[in-house]
Write an enzyme that holds these catalytic residues in place. Structure first.
Site, PDB file in Angstrom:
ATOM      1  N   ARG A   1       0.800  -1.230   0.000  1.00 36.72           N
ATOM      2  CA  ARG A   1       0.000   0.000   0.000  1.00 36.72           C
ATOM      3  C   ARG A   1       0.831   1.279   0.000  1.00 36.72           C
ATOM      4  O   ARG A   1       0.597   2.191  -0.759  1.00 36.72           O
ATOM      5  CB  ARG A   1      -0.923   0.003   1.219  1.00 36.72           C
ATOM      6  CG  ARG A   1      -1.997  -1.072   1.179  1.00 36.72           C
ATOM      7  CD  ARG A   1      -2.742  -1.162   2.497  1.00 36.72           C
ATOM      8  NE  ARG A   1      -1.847  -1.444   3.615  1.00 36.72           N
ATOM      9  CZ  ARG A   1      -1.374  -2.669   3.919  1.00 36.72           C
ATOM     10  NH1 ARG A   1      -1.718  -3.711   3.186  1.00 36.72           N
ATOM     11  NH2 ARG A   1      -0.569  -2.844   4.946  1.00 36.72           N
TER      12      ARG A   1
ATOM     13  N   LYS B   1      12.453 -25.504  -5.332  1.00 37.73           N
ATOM     14  CA  LYS B   1      13.684 -25.509  -4.537  1.00 37.73           C
ATOM     15  C   LYS B   1      14.725 -26.455  -5.129  1.00 37.73           C
ATOM     16  O   LYS B   1      15.902 -26.104  -5.230  1.00 37.73           O
ATOM     17  CB  LYS B   1      13.369 -25.922  -3.094  1.00 37.73           C
ATOM     18  CG  LYS B   1      12.619 -24.837  -2.336  1.00 37.73           C
ATOM     19  CD  LYS B   1      12.168 -25.323  -0.968  1.00 37.73           C
ATOM     20  CE  LYS B   1      11.418 -24.226  -0.242  1.00 37.73           C
ATOM     21  NZ  LYS B   1      10.767 -24.698   0.976  1.00 37.73           N
TER      22      LYS B   1
END
Ligand code: ADP
Ligand code: ASP
Ligand code: MG
Length: 814
Positions: free
Chosen positions: A507, A681
């Site tokens: 934001r 990963k």
């Protein structure tokens, strides 16, 4: 007899003038004092501006005049409040004269250098008047003498040359008869041998004081200003700069010649011949030692004494194959410049002699180009040499020190320091005396260059990291807290100073170029400006701070797409976001290349095993010549947690919910349960082991049901877990009946990778893997049978944050 000079800031307000007066009063109890004063700070510029406006027929010159008048009247009123019309009256008369001069310029629409000198002379005349009157008013034994009656120059207006013989006589004669304890002289201004007002060049009050000091052969010359001496570099640009205690005359001259504005370059010459030491002192802090400039052999250990810079430089290059054979080529070039009265600040000659390159003030560039192109018109027509090339928006940064010549490797250090920070060097020059090494760089890089060089040559002990963090959710918040707590320790123990310059969530975002206070960072961030990814990037680019690091603590693809832009600005990237490293191989590879090319580390240790040093260990193995044969690993803290807590008396759905609640899963748990997260990963480990691979190359046999995999939303997914409880209980029952534990395993072997749920028998290193732990086993050439094992907490906000922190420190240690 003492000679003291006070600069613009020192006489810039009634308060500062009071400090000046008390210094003078103090000195005058011991000896007679000559005090040279500048114009009130900023007035010379304002006078020039008023003149320019008047000359352009812009009536706002009157407002500019009013401003100038007001500043002086106010200072006088503050200094002599109770009194009295006669002094105010005299000031008004002087101001009226100034007004008429400006009106005249307006009328004739012209301002010659001669008129300009007359105009700016008002600055010093007014300030010296105010100070002398105040001192007299306070009963001090003080007089004012107009320097124009003493200093004689030629008629080279705006930067006149002093005729010393006449000047010295005038000064000696005048002071042999002067009776008062204190004499106030306006600096900067003089009179030509034809009787016209002249000035000694911008900043020239220092020079006035040196001329007087030398003529009278006084013991010391003191230059009082707004900083405590000549600093290691401009203190306005580099906070860590500090005053240099002792400098030789040559060093002071070089520093000022290369831009240390605190001393006007010609000042040194007159006093140098007589061995009169110069002290630079701070009016606002009179007890500070300041700087002593003398011939004493005082030297501290550092070969580099200071760093200065000159902005507004143009670089001119003359080149051509025919240049080698042209006799007297350089002579013709520099004679042309001399005729045009253009000052050459910097020269380098390429060793090939095919080109010559020199730096001049940007304002002289057009004139220089025209004149040189004319001088070499013939050769240019015959294509023996090319028309001169002009580059602008450049600056010179120079290292200065008498002892540099006896220390090898300083220039190498300078250039590698600049290079590491991606500061491009356009040209270099080393003075014949080897008292300076200078580099021409883009003006936008000056602040960064001064700070990096200062850090390298004067603060070797601490390295400052400037950090931009985006994403301050769970992990990001812990990271900021850890930085806050560890800052002191890092500075003291690791000599790394961390400044968080930018912070952002989805934001809002906040910045502070000198480092945000982390005390109430959350409430500060909440009131920040609207966040945009591009805006955050642009800010980091525009600050252009050394050792900048962008830290991505989001799981956002759009953020990862900006890594390349950060790296291209030599901003290191530290990410726990896995998207970039598990994206298309081309993209991953490009980021690695950019990291090398721009000398900006790209670190993502937390992509695998959270805070565990998995990637770092792997990199170290490979860097030391080892080769990975296979990797076996449990890489999902969340799946390990889930299967460690799931049994016949729990519900699969509830365990997954709990894992999410505790922050062990990705925001969307499907990314963990589908095996995608683990696949990413192992992909990253495979790539870091040197294998070119993509996510689609990884075999992923899911333990989920079709319904689980096909669910649209997270809520639907949870519902399918409830519906398919029996399926999960079957998996568990099968493992238990085989005396096994369920583990989600990733493996890489012979260039192939796969992920999936496995039943792990007792005795296997994975069998007892607890909680949300991870384990990685590297089988390599050096570890063929007993693998290198890394095991520990592999998920959780705190460990991930400390993994990010470790990457930040790794950048600091590079
Ligand atoms: P004054 O008005 O007293 O003559 P100046 O503005 O001419 O003062 O010179 C002082 C200023 O010089 C300082 O405020 C600082 O900004 C600038 N400066 C640039 N380089 C240096 C340096 N190496 N050491 C000290 N000051 C420097
Ligand atoms: N007032 C002049 C200037 O601003 C001279 C000085 O301050 O030294 O350049
Ligand atoms: Mg000055």
């Amino acid at each position: 007899m003492n000679v003291l000079k006070f600069g613009g800031t020192s006489v810039g307000s009634a308060k500062n003038i009071n400090s000046v007066i008390s210094i003078l009063e103090n000195y005058s109890t011991k000896d007679t004092v000559i005090c040279v004063v500048s114009a009130v700070g900023g007035i010379t510029d304002k006078l020039l501006k008023a003149g320019a406006l008047a000359q352009q027929k812009d009536t706002s010159y009157q407002a500019q005049f009013n401003l100038i008048a007001d500043i002086h009247q106010r200072i006088l009123a503050d200094l002599i409040p109770s009194e009295n019309t006669s002094k105010a009256q005299h000031l008004s008369e002087k101001l009226e004269e100034l007004k008429s001069l400006l009106d005249g310029i307006f009328l004739i629409n012209e301002i010659s250098p001669k008129t300009s000198d007359k105009l700016v002379s008002f600055g010093e005349l007014l300030s010296s008047f105010i100070i002398a009157k105040t001192m007299q008013h306070r009963g001090l034994d003080c007089q004012r003498k107009n320097s124009q009656d003493l200093i004689v120059t030629n008629s080279n207006f705006t930067k006149a040359e002093v005729i010393f013989e006449q000047t010295n006589k005038n000064i000696q004669h005048y002071f042999s008869e002067a009776k008062q304890r204190i004499t106030i002289l306006p600096g900067f201004i003089a009179k030509s041998d034809h009787g016209d007002i002249t000035t000694l060049g911008r900043g020239g009050s220092d020079f006035t004081a040196a001329i007087v000091a030398a003529a009278l052969k006084v013991k010391t010359l003191e230059i009082w200003t707004d900083v405590s001496g000549m600093y290691t570099t401009n203190p306005k640009m580099v906070k860590q700069a500090f005053p240099i205690k002792h400098l030789s005359y040559q060093e002071a001259m070089e520093l000022s010649h290369f831009g240390a504005k605190v001393l006007y370059p010609p000042t040194v010459q007159p006093v140098l011949n007589l061995n009169i030491p110069i002290f630079i002192k701070n009016t606002l802090d009179p007890d500070a030692f300041g700087t002593k400039i003398s011939n004493d052999a005082h030297q501290n250990g550092n070969a580099v004494k200071g760093i200065s810079n000159i902005n507004n430089i143009s670089l001119l290059t003359l080149q051509g194959n025919g240049m080698v054979g042209i006799p007297g080529f350089s002579k013709r070039l520099f004679e042309t410049l001399a005729q045009e009265k253009i000052n050459v600040i910097f020269i380098t000659q390429a060793s090939s002699e095919h080109s010559i390159c020199f730096g001049i003030d940007i304002n002289d560039a057009d004139q220089a180009k025209q004149a040189i192109d004319l001088t070499f018109e013939n050769e240019i027509t015959l294509k023996k040499i090319d028309p001169i090339i002009v580059e602008t928006n450049l600056s010179i940064v120079a290292l200065i020190g008498d002892k540099m010549k006896s220390h090898q490797g300083i220039s190498g250090k300078m250039f590698s320091t600049l290079g590491k920070n991606n500061i491009n060097i356009r040209a270099i020059a080393q003075g014949a005396s080897e008292k300076n090494i200078s580099a021409v760089i883009a003006e936008k890089d000056v602040k960064k260059a001064l700070n990096t060089l200062h850090e390298r040559f004067f603060e070797v002990k601490t390295k400052q990291l400037n950090i931009y963090i985006t994403g301050v959710g769970n992990v990001g918040e812990r990271l900021v807290e850890q930085i806050k707590q560890q800052r002191k320790y890092l500075k003291e123990q690791l000599k790394i100073s961390i400044k968080v310059v930018g912070l952002s969530n989805s934001r809002t975002m906040v910045f502070n170029e000198s480092g945000l206070s982390l005390k109430d960072w959350k409430s500060h961030l909440a009131t920040g400006e609207k966040a945009t990814l591009q805006g955050f990037l642009e800010r980091a680019q525009s600050y252009n701070l050394r050792n900048s690091i962008f830290v991505d603590v989001t799981a956002n693809e759009a953020v990862s797409k900006l890594y390349a832009a950060y790296l291209k600005h030599s901003i290191a990237v530290v990410a726990c976001n896995k998207i970039a490293c598990s994206s298309d191989f081309k993209n991953y590879n490009e980021l690695k290349q950019l990291s090398r090319q721009y000398n900006a580390p790209f670190l993502f240790e937390t992509n695998v095993g959270a805070g565990l040093p998995v990637i770092d260990t792997l990199n170290n193995l490979i860097a030391s010549g080892d080769k990975v044969v296979s990797i076996q690993a449990v890489l999902s803290g969340s799946l390990n947690f889930v299967f460690n807590n799931f049994n016949e008396s729990t519900k699969f759905h509830d365990v997954v919910k709990q894992a999410q609640k505790e922050g062990y899963t990705e925001p969307d748990p499907r990314i963990d349960l589908s095996g995608i997260d683990v696949a990413r990963k192992i992909l990253i480990l495979a790539r870091e082991s040197g294998t070119e691979m993509n996510l689609s190359d990884i075999e992923n046999v899911s333990f989920l049901t079709k319904a689980n995999l096909n669910s649209d939303q997270v809520d639907d997914f949870y519902q399918t877990l409830i519906d398919d409880e029996a399926h999960f209980q079957n998996l568990y029952a099968s493992a238990t009946s085989n005396n096994c534990q369920l583990k989600y395993v990733a493996s890489f072997n012979e260039g192939k990778a796969k992920v999936g749920l496995q039943e792990i028998p007792e005795g296997h290193p994975f069998y007892n893997l607890e909680g949300k732990d991870n384990i990685v086993m590297f089988y390599t050439k050096r570890y063929p049978e007993q693998p290198m094992i890394i095991k520990g907490a592999g998920a959780g906000a705190d460990v991930t944050a400390s993994g990010l922190f470790a990457d930040i420190i790794r950048v600091g240690n590079k």
